[in-house]
Design a protein around this motif. Sequence first.
Motif, PDB file in Angstrom:
ATOM      1  N   TRP A  36     -23.244 -12.634 -29.329  1.00 59.44           N
ATOM      2  CA  TRP A  36     -24.523 -13.155 -30.224  1.00 59.44           C
ATOM      3  C   TRP A  36     -25.546 -12.255 -29.856  1.00 59.44           C
ATOM      4  O   TRP A  36     -25.727 -11.865 -28.679  1.00 59.44           O
ATOM      5  N   VAL A  37     -26.485 -12.140 -30.543  1.00 60.06           N
ATOM      6  CA  VAL A  37     -27.988 -11.340 -30.407  1.00 60.06           C
ATOM      7  C   VAL A  37     -29.004 -12.150 -30.309  1.00 60.06           C
ATOM      8  O   VAL A  37     -29.165 -12.964 -31.433  1.00 60.06           O
ATOM      9  N   GLY A  38     -29.943 -12.081 -29.307  1.00 59.63           N
ATOM     10  CA  GLY A  38     -31.225 -12.764 -29.242  1.00 59.63           C
ATOM     11  C   GLY A  38     -32.431 -12.303 -29.832  1.00 59.63           C
ATOM     12  O   GLY A  38     -32.558 -10.899 -29.876  1.00 59.63           O
ATOM     13  N   SER A  39     -33.572 -12.973 -30.135  1.00 59.72           N
ATOM     14  CA  SER A  39     -34.585 -12.245 -30.643  1.00 59.72           C
ATOM     15  C   SER A  39     -35.347 -11.326 -29.393  1.00 59.72           C
ATOM     16  O   SER A  39     -35.371 -11.899 -28.247  1.00 59.72           O
ATOM     17  N   PRO A  40     -35.853 -10.439 -30.051  1.00 65.28           N
ATOM     18  CA  PRO A  40     -36.298  -9.436 -28.806  1.00 65.28           C
ATOM     19  C   PRO A  40     -37.708  -9.920 -28.507  1.00 65.28           C
ATOM     20  O   PRO A  40     -38.398  -9.316 -27.807  1.00 65.28           O
ATOM     21  N   VAL A  41     -38.317 -10.715 -29.310  1.00 66.48           N
ATOM     22  CA  VAL A  41     -39.788 -11.082 -29.130  1.00 66.48           C
ATOM     23  C   VAL A  41     -40.014 -12.494 -29.474  1.00 66.48           C
ATOM     24  O   VAL A  41     -39.058 -13.158 -30.195  1.00 66.48           O
ATOM     25  N   VAL A  83     -28.313  -9.705 -25.702  1.00 60.54           N
ATOM     26  CA  VAL A  83     -26.800  -9.646 -26.236  1.00 60.54           C
ATOM     27  C   VAL A  83     -26.266 -10.401 -25.086  1.00 60.54           C
ATOM     28  O   VAL A  83     -26.010 -10.090 -23.980  1.00 60.54           O
ATOM     29  N   ALA A  84     -25.330 -11.595 -25.781  1.00 62.99           N
ATOM     30  CA  ALA A  84     -24.539 -12.317 -24.770  1.00 62.99           C
ATOM     31  C   ALA A  84     -23.424 -12.904 -25.403  1.00 62.99           C
ATOM     32  O   ALA A  84     -23.293 -13.020 -26.545  1.00 62.99           O
ATOM     33  N   PRO A  85     -22.081 -12.803 -24.795  1.00 66.33           N
ATOM     34  CA  PRO A  85     -20.967 -13.547 -25.189  1.00 66.33           C
ATOM     35  C   PRO A  85     -21.336 -15.250 -25.125  1.00 66.33           C
ATOM     36  O   PRO A  85     -21.929 -15.730 -24.168  1.00 66.33           O
ATOM     37  N   SER A  86     -20.633 -15.995 -25.981  1.00 66.48           N
ATOM     38  CA  SER A  86     -20.924 -17.318 -26.016  1.00 66.48           C
ATOM     39  C   SER A  86     -20.270 -17.885 -24.757  1.00 66.48           C
ATOM     40  O   SER A  86     -20.711 -19.133 -24.357  1.00 66.48           O
ATOM     41  N   ASN A  91     -18.727 -12.255 -19.623  1.00 65.15           N
ATOM     42  CA  ASN A  91     -19.983 -11.437 -19.213  1.00 65.15           C
ATOM     43  C   ASN A  91     -19.951 -10.281 -18.915  1.00 65.15           C
ATOM     44  O   ASN A  91     -20.705  -9.299 -19.385  1.00 65.15           O
ATOM     45  N   ASN A  92     -18.863 -10.180 -17.819  1.00 62.36           N
ATOM     46  CA  ASN A  92     -18.808  -8.623 -17.491  1.00 62.36           C
ATOM     47  C   ASN A  92     -18.047  -7.801 -18.234  1.00 62.36           C
ATOM     48  O   ASN A  92     -18.120  -6.555 -18.064  1.00 62.36           O
ATOM     49  N   ALA A  93     -17.303  -8.342 -19.336  1.00 66.11           N
ATOM     50  CA  ALA A  93     -16.704  -7.347 -20.383  1.00 66.11           C
ATOM     51  C   ALA A  93     -17.515  -6.958 -21.378  1.00 66.11           C
ATOM     52  O   ALA A  93     -17.117  -6.173 -22.117  1.00 66.11           O
ATOM     53  N   VAL A  94     -18.827  -7.666 -21.688  1.00 66.30           N
ATOM     54  CA  VAL A  94     -19.736  -7.140 -22.676  1.00 66.30           C
ATOM     55  C   VAL A  94     -20.930  -6.203 -22.036  1.00 66.30           C
ATOM     56  O   VAL A  94     -21.341  -6.490 -21.222  1.00 66.30           O
ATOM     57  N   THR A  95     -20.666  -4.773 -22.680  1.00 63.48           N
ATOM     58  CA  THR A  95     -21.519  -4.132 -22.436  1.00 63.48           C
ATOM     59  C   THR A  95     -22.448  -3.504 -23.742  1.00 63.48           C
ATOM     60  O   THR A  95     -22.010  -3.618 -24.678  1.00 63.48           O
ATOM     61  N   THR A  96     -23.438  -2.796 -23.441  1.00 64.81           N
ATOM     62  CA  THR A  96     -24.333  -2.333 -24.309  1.00 64.81           C
ATOM     63  C   THR A  96     -24.845  -0.714 -23.888  1.00 64.81           C
ATOM     64  O   THR A  96     -25.293  -0.553 -22.807  1.00 64.81           O
ATOM     65  N   ARG A  97     -24.934  -0.001 -24.992  1.00 65.60           N
ATOM     66  CA  ARG A  97     -25.284   1.503 -24.801  1.00 65.60           C
ATOM     67  C   ARG A  97     -26.333   1.690 -26.024  1.00 65.60           C
ATOM     68  O   ARG A  97     -26.086   1.458 -27.164  1.00 65.60           O
ATOM     69  N   VAL A  98     -27.172   2.836 -25.889  1.00 68.97           N
ATOM     70  CA  VAL A  98     -27.884   3.326 -26.888  1.00 68.97           C
ATOM     71  C   VAL A  98     -27.135   4.343 -27.620  1.00 68.97           C
ATOM     72  O   VAL A  98     -26.574   5.242 -27.170  1.00 68.97           O
ATOM     73  N   THR A  99     -27.255   4.497 -28.985  1.00 72.40           N
ATOM     74  CA  THR A  99     -26.646   5.336 -29.737  1.00 72.40           C
ATOM     75  C   THR A  99     -27.369   5.797 -30.656  1.00 72.40           C
ATOM     76  O   THR A  99     -26.902   6.961 -31.521  1.00 72.40           O
ATOM     77  N   GLN A 100     -28.601   5.571 -30.880  1.00 74.05           N
ATOM     78  CA  GLN A 100     -29.505   6.304 -31.741  1.00 74.05           C
ATOM     79  C   GLN A 100     -30.961   5.854 -31.319  1.00 74.05           C
ATOM     80  O   GLN A 100     -31.372   4.898 -31.409  1.00 74.05           O
ATOM     81  N   ILE A 101     -31.791   7.265 -31.393  1.00 70.18           N
ATOM     82  CA  ILE A 101     -33.026   7.042 -31.284  1.00 70.18           C
ATOM     83  C   ILE A 101     -33.817   7.842 -32.152  1.00 70.18           C
ATOM     84  O   ILE A 101     -33.389   8.966 -32.438  1.00 70.18           O
ATOM     85  N   ILE A 102     -34.834   7.144 -32.957  1.00 71.90           N
ATOM     86  CA  ILE A 102     -35.510   8.227 -34.022  1.00 71.90           C
ATOM     87  C   ILE A 102     -37.136   7.971 -33.498  1.00 71.90           C
ATOM     88  O   ILE A 102     -37.599   6.694 -33.576  1.00 71.90           O
ATOM     89  N   ASP A 103     -37.898   8.886 -33.091  1.00 73.42           N
ATOM     90  CA  ASP A 103     -39.041   8.711 -32.914  1.00 73.42           C
ATOM     91  C   ASP A 103     -40.070   8.964 -34.168  1.00 73.42           C
ATOM     92  O   ASP A 103     -40.067   9.958 -34.746  1.00 73.42           O
ATOM     93  N   ILE A 211     -30.110 -15.219 -33.080  1.00 68.80           N
ATOM     94  CA  ILE A 211     -30.485 -14.806 -34.452  1.00 68.80           C
ATOM     95  C   ILE A 211     -29.392 -14.456 -35.250  1.00 68.80           C
ATOM     96  O   ILE A 211     -29.065 -14.420 -36.372  1.00 68.80           O
ATOM     97  N   GLY A 212     -27.702 -14.110 -34.575  1.00 66.73           N
ATOM     98  CA  GLY A 212     -26.843 -13.891 -35.386  1.00 66.73           C
ATOM     99  C   GLY A 212     -25.651 -13.309 -34.448  1.00 66.73           C
ATOM    100  O   GLY A 212     -25.975 -13.081 -33.315  1.00 66.73           O
ATOM    101  N   PHE A 213     -24.462 -13.201 -34.936  1.00 72.36           N
ATOM    102  CA  PHE A 213     -23.220 -12.777 -34.409  1.00 72.36           C
ATOM    103  C   PHE A 213     -23.001 -11.456 -34.786  1.00 72.36           C
ATOM    104  O   PHE A 213     -23.115 -10.997 -35.949  1.00 72.36           O
ATOM    105  N   VAL A 214     -22.325 -10.672 -33.971  1.00 77.23           N
ATOM    106  CA  VAL A 214     -21.457  -9.472 -34.263  1.00 77.23           C
ATOM    107  C   VAL A 214     -19.992  -9.509 -34.107  1.00 77.23           C
ATOM    108  O   VAL A 214     -19.393  -8.650 -34.339  1.00 77.23           O
ATOM    109  N   SER A 215     -19.556 -10.709 -33.760  1.00 86.15           N
ATOM    110  CA  SER A 215     -18.223 -11.023 -33.582  1.00 86.15           C
ATOM    111  C   SER A 215     -17.984 -12.395 -33.557  1.00 86.15           C
ATOM    112  O   SER A 215     -18.761 -13.217 -33.605  1.00 86.15           O
ATOM    113  N   GLY A 216     -16.797 -12.725 -33.763  1.00 81.39           N
ATOM    114  CA  GLY A 216     -16.440 -14.131 -33.893  1.00 81.39           C
ATOM    115  C   GLY A 216     -16.091 -14.953 -35.250  1.00 81.39           C
ATOM    116  O   GLY A 216     -15.574 -14.035 -36.198  1.00 81.39           O
ATOM    117  N   PRO A 217     -16.639 -15.845 -35.871  1.00 85.70           N
ATOM    118  CA  PRO A 217     -16.531 -16.611 -36.963  1.00 85.70           C
ATOM    119  C   PRO A 217     -17.376 -15.788 -38.224  1.00 85.70           C
ATOM    120  O   PRO A 217     -18.224 -16.384 -38.856  1.00 85.70           O
TER     121      PRO A 217
END
Length: 227
Positions: A36-41, A83-86, A91-103, A211-217
Amino acid sequence: MQIKRRVAAGLVLALAALGGVFTAAPAYAYQSPLIWVGSPVNARWGESPSSHVCLFKAAPKNDWCTDLYTPDGSSGQPAYLYVAPSDSAYNNAVTTRVTQIIDDSACRYGGGGDLVTVEILYNGASYGQVTYAHLDRSGSLYVGQTVGRWGTYLGNMANLANGNGGGPGPGGASCWTGPHVHTELRATTQYACWNKGYVPYNSNLSTTNFIGFVSGPLNYNAKSPCP
């Protein structure tokens, strides 16, 4: 990939332990793990993700999107990646990386501040992505960079009132309507869903709130609340 069964009650407890917010749902089977993803602000949940327009420049295109407004209408609030697994066992298996930046060009016709997309991986396989826009993004970010999934500083909520996507500037008022972080989610398979607990859409969010899931149900229909 191992398949596990959980009931929604267990999910609620896991999210509560991580500081997330979730509403009760019926029991279901899901692919392990839920991510799941949490609110950034700290913000006010904007209009329904079922009707909000996603940005054309996010790549790949996301499943749903919404605006997160500051309750007092101010800009400059720092935005963070959450970002976190439920289940904390993953925890150690979930990682994140930047794939796009537009300035300075998040909007379709230019302007709109900066855009950052972060890919979410489980054991190195892509599970989905989250996109943030209308930022003054952190200068330390770069494409291909692996970043911490919990608490990485993305930048500040931009103030675009004097152009660059607000008022008479590029992008126009239809792209930027006041200080907010435009947020989008995408699942690599099926569709990402949003937390239907935040209805009506003027509900307030604290940083890290779910705020939402990117995997699961996940739902098989685009632009849908979580089960």
